[in-house]
Design an enzyme around this catalytic site. Structure first.
Site, PDB file in Angstrom:
ATOM      1  N   GLY A 151      41.149  47.729 -50.012  1.00  0.00           N
ATOM      2  CA  GLY A 151      41.355  47.160 -51.334  1.00  0.00           C
ATOM      3  C   GLY A 151      42.752  47.413 -51.851  1.00  0.00           C
ATOM      4  O   GLY A 151      43.437  48.339 -51.415  1.00  0.00           O
ATOM      5  N   GLN A 191      49.280  48.537 -57.825  1.00  0.00           N
ATOM      6  CA  GLN A 191      49.829  49.151 -56.611  1.00  0.00           C
ATOM      7  C   GLN A 191      51.002  48.362 -56.031  1.00  0.00           C
ATOM      8  O   GLN A 191      51.678  48.851 -55.127  1.00  0.00           O
ATOM      9  CB  GLN A 191      48.739  49.287 -55.537  1.00  0.00           C
ATOM     10  CG  GLN A 191      47.665  50.306 -55.893  1.00  0.00           C
ATOM     11  CD  GLN A 191      46.621  50.369 -54.805  1.00  0.00           C
ATOM     12  OE1 GLN A 191      45.709  49.564 -54.773  1.00  0.00           O
ATOM     13  NE2 GLN A 191      46.773  51.308 -53.885  1.00  0.00           N
ATOM     14  N   CYS A 233      43.441  55.914 -50.019  1.00  0.00           N
ATOM     15  CA  CYS A 233      44.109  54.948 -50.898  1.00  0.00           C
ATOM     16  C   CYS A 233      45.467  54.612 -50.305  1.00  0.00           C
ATOM     17  O   CYS A 233      46.182  55.506 -49.848  1.00  0.00           O
ATOM     18  CB  CYS A 233      44.283  55.565 -52.284  1.00  0.00           C
ATOM     19  SG  CYS A 233      45.187  54.511 -53.438  1.00  0.00           S
ATOM     20  N   LEU A 234      45.813  53.326 -50.316  1.00  0.00           N
ATOM     21  CA  LEU A 234      47.101  52.914 -49.740  1.00  0.00           C
ATOM     22  C   LEU A 234      48.285  53.538 -50.473  1.00  0.00           C
ATOM     23  O   LEU A 234      49.372  53.656 -49.907  1.00  0.00           O
ATOM     24  CB  LEU A 234      47.223  51.383 -49.764  1.00  0.00           C
ATOM     25  CG  LEU A 234      46.266  50.627 -48.838  1.00  0.00           C
ATOM     26  CD1 LEU A 234      46.389  49.132 -49.055  1.00  0.00           C
ATOM     27  CD2 LEU A 234      46.514  50.984 -47.381  1.00  0.00           C
ATOM     28  N   HIS A 236      36.772  52.037 -56.881  1.00  0.00           N
ATOM     29  CA  HIS A 236      38.135  52.535 -56.645  1.00  0.00           C
ATOM     30  C   HIS A 236      39.168  51.602 -57.282  1.00  0.00           C
ATOM     31  O   HIS A 236      40.093  52.050 -57.962  1.00  0.00           O
ATOM     32  CB  HIS A 236      38.354  52.663 -55.130  1.00  0.00           C
ATOM     33  CG  HIS A 236      39.711  53.159 -54.729  1.00  0.00           C
ATOM     34  ND1 HIS A 236      39.916  54.418 -54.205  1.00  0.00           N
ATOM     35  CD2 HIS A 236      40.938  52.573 -54.773  1.00  0.00           C
ATOM     36  CE1 HIS A 236      41.220  54.578 -53.954  1.00  0.00           C
ATOM     37  NE2 HIS A 236      41.856  53.474 -54.280  1.00  0.00           N
ATOM     38  N   GLU A 237      38.982  50.310 -57.080  1.00  0.00           N
ATOM     39  CA  GLU A 237      39.981  49.357 -57.581  1.00  0.00           C
ATOM     40  C   GLU A 237      39.910  49.208 -59.102  1.00  0.00           C
ATOM     41  O   GLU A 237      40.940  49.088 -59.754  1.00  0.00           O
ATOM     42  CB  GLU A 237      39.838  47.995 -56.885  1.00  0.00           C
ATOM     43  CG  GLU A 237      39.993  48.027 -55.362  1.00  0.00           C
ATOM     44  CD  GLU A 237      41.232  48.755 -54.858  1.00  0.00           C
ATOM     45  OE1 GLU A 237      42.269  48.740 -55.542  1.00  0.00           O
ATOM     46  OE2 GLU A 237      41.152  49.374 -53.777  1.00  0.00           O
ATOM     47  N   HIS A 286      41.828  51.957 -60.578  1.00  0.00           N
ATOM     48  CA  HIS A 286      43.277  51.682 -60.589  1.00  0.00           C
ATOM     49  C   HIS A 286      43.669  50.902 -61.843  1.00  0.00           C
ATOM     50  O   HIS A 286      44.697  51.171 -62.448  1.00  0.00           O
ATOM     51  CB  HIS A 286      43.681  50.837 -59.372  1.00  0.00           C
ATOM     52  CG  HIS A 286      44.045  51.638 -58.159  1.00  0.00           C
ATOM     53  ND1 HIS A 286      45.026  52.593 -58.155  1.00  0.00           N
ATOM     54  CD2 HIS A 286      43.561  51.595 -56.887  1.00  0.00           C
ATOM     55  CE1 HIS A 286      45.128  53.113 -56.934  1.00  0.00           C
ATOM     56  NE2 HIS A 286      44.251  52.536 -56.149  1.00  0.00           N
TER      57      HIS A 286
END
Ligand code: ZN
Length: 155
Positions: free
Chosen positions: A46, A51, A88-89, A131-132, A135
């Site tokens: 995701g 991000q 997480c990226l 998670h997203e 963010h």
């Protein structure tokens, strides 16, 4: 189509709240396309617009069945609680254990502005949705963790 730079640990933008998309215009559609390319290249599950440095409530999730575009995603309800491994990226090479719901029901708009419902998501999809949306509210993965994953634990 373009590959965007992914914002990494330590950048304060990750702690900012993203604004709802009021109108799905060309810029939002281009952002969706670029985020899809960026997520595919990074091989993540995701990606939230914050991000890539854009404070809009736009998310791409891909848990292996192809990318799903989400505009203004919201969690409607959750059920249960479980511990999951999470990455997480924006935090490369960091893995944590977090508490996440077992089931998540959510909604969002698609690129045509139609409302889409996701009833009782489970597994990685439920986790990625949480998670997203975190963010978008300026929460990062390292907030509220159960613990860090130890070296070798996931091998
Ligand atoms: Zn993340």
């Amino acid at each position: 189509m373009a590959i965007l730079n992914i914002v990494k640990t330590g950048d304060d933008i990750l702690k900012k709240r993203s604004r709802p998309v009021e109108k799905i215009d060309e810029r939002v559609l281009t952002l969706l396309d670029d985020m899809k390319d960026t997520l595919a290249k990074a091989q993540g599950a995701g990606l939230a617009a914050v991000q890539v440095g854009i404070l809009k409530r736009v998310v791409i999730i891909d848990v292996g069945d192809g990318p799903i575009e989400l505009i203004n995603p919201e969690i409607i309800s959750t059920k249960g609680n479980r511990e999951v491994y999470e990455g997480c990226l924006s935090f490369p090479d960091v893995w944590v254990v977090k508490n996440r719901p077992v089931k998540v029901t959510g909604k969002a708009l698609d690129r045509n502005g139609n409302e889409i419902y996701f009833k009782d998501m489970e597994g990685l999809m439920a986790q990625a949705f949480c998670h997203e949306t975190d963010h978008l509210d300026g929460k990062v993965m390292l907030d509220d963790i159960v613990r860090y994953v130890e070296e070798g634990e996931l091998e």
